[in-house]
Design an enzyme around this catalytic site. Structure first.
Site, short mmCIF file in Angstrom:
data_model
loop_
_atom_site.label_atom_id
_atom_site.label_comp_id
_atom_site.label_asym_id
_atom_site.label_seq_id
_atom_site.Cartn_x
_atom_site.Cartn_y
_atom_site.Cartn_z
N CYS A 4 46.96 37.39 43.60
CA CYS A 4 47.68 36.91 42.43
C CYS A 4 49.19 37.13 42.59
O CYS A 4 49.83 36.41 43.34
CB CYS A 4 47.13 37.53 41.15
SG CYS A 4 47.58 36.60 39.66
N HIS A 31 41.59 36.48 41.54
CA HIS A 31 41.37 37.92 41.55
C HIS A 31 40.01 38.24 42.16
O HIS A 31 39.01 38.41 41.45
CB HIS A 31 41.45 38.47 40.12
CG HIS A 31 42.84 38.59 39.59
ND1 HIS A 31 43.58 39.75 39.68
CD2 HIS A 31 43.64 37.67 39.00
CE1 HIS A 31 44.77 39.55 39.14
NE2 HIS A 31 44.84 38.30 38.73
N GLU A 75 39.03 41.01 43.38
CA GLU A 75 38.61 42.39 43.14
C GLU A 75 37.58 42.49 42.02
O GLU A 75 36.82 43.46 41.94
CB GLU A 75 39.81 43.29 42.84
CG GLU A 75 40.48 43.08 41.49
CD GLU A 75 41.52 41.98 41.47
OE1 GLU A 75 42.36 41.98 40.54
OE2 GLU A 75 41.51 41.11 42.38
#
Length: 263
Positions: free
Chosen positions: A117, A225, A227
């Site tokens: 990001c 994202h 994660e």
């Protein structure tokens, strides 16, 4: 590949934050640390993004790789030769002062990093590119911002496809040219840096995946994202696993050949 018994260290770039709107802190999302520890198989180490506290040289020595995280503040437009406007939002100039030279040093050395990001945008700016302050205002573009309401699961839900270049590094890594990703960003790449290769796009043409041309090390970076739910998501898990392999190799003293991971 044999693994070093000591877990390699991944420096996780922090963001400036106020606890209870008054206590200054360097903050990092728990999901970042979990992805680094449980999927990449590395030791997560939160880095205070302040050049008065750390130097690029120290970070390169202590850490084996870096996770360039997302964050609400944006890269200051002066870093790519433009004037600040209200559309650019808030900034973290101390983070700029750490991450941008760190990225350039990692590219030169072949030391691995994964950009996410804001980190994706930092890689482009560090390598001479520019950003749009608000891509939803561009003709034909969608609103990629995080939904303002709902649970975390709803905010990080899969929202659009990303299409990769045929035979490119993301296609080879993930085994498919199309994946579904979340979307939680307002800015986006306007002009890629001279060595930045855009390798994935959203349906509206927004760049979503990149690497640095002819970089000797791992430079894959994404606008979404990964994660979130990294241990279970079919896109996030191989991305963090490949990053982890590159970090383990660096920690073991292996140095990648020129361009091996960048084309």
């Amino acid at each position: 590949m044999s693994r070093n018994p000591r877990r390699p260290v991944v420096g996780i770039i922090s963001n400036s934050h106020l606890i209870n709107d008054e206590y200054p802190a360097h903050a990092g999302g728990t999901m970042n640390s979990c992805a680094v520890a449980h999927v990449a198989g590395c030791l997560p180490l939160l880095i205070p993004s302040d050049p008065s506290l750390v130097t690029v040289e120290e970070l390169l020595e202590v850490c084996d790789g870096f996770l360039l995280t997302g964050g609400r503040p944006n890269v200051h437009p002066s870093e790519y030769g433009e004037e600040e406007t209200p559309a650019h939002g808030s900034f973290d100039r101390l983070r700029d002062a750490v991450t941008l030279p760190l990225i350039r040093a990692c590219v030169a050395r072949g030391q691995p990093f994964l950009g996410v990001c804001r980190g994706f945008q930092e890689v482009n700016v560090a390598m001479g590119g520019t950003l749009h302050p608000e891509i939803r205002e561009l003709p034909g573009r969608d609103n990629h911002r995080m939904p303002p309401h709902g649970t975390l699961e709803e905010k990080f839900a899969l929202r659009h496809k990303v299409t990769f270049t045929e035979g490119g590094p993301f296609h080879r890594l993930l085994g498919t040219r199309e994946v579904m990703t979340n979307s939680l960003h307002g800015q986006g790449i306007k002009t890629p840096g001279p060595r930045i290769v855009i390798d994935g796009w959203a349906p509206d043409g927004t760049p979503e995946a990149l690497f640095v041309r002819d970089a000797p090390g791992f430079t894959l970076s994404v606008q979404w994202h990964p994660e979130w739910n990294a241990a279970n998501d079919p896109v996030s898990r191989p991305l963090f696993a490949a990053f982890g392999e590159a970090v383990h190799a660096w920690a073991a003293g292996e140095r990648p050949a020129e361009g091996r991971l960048s084309a």
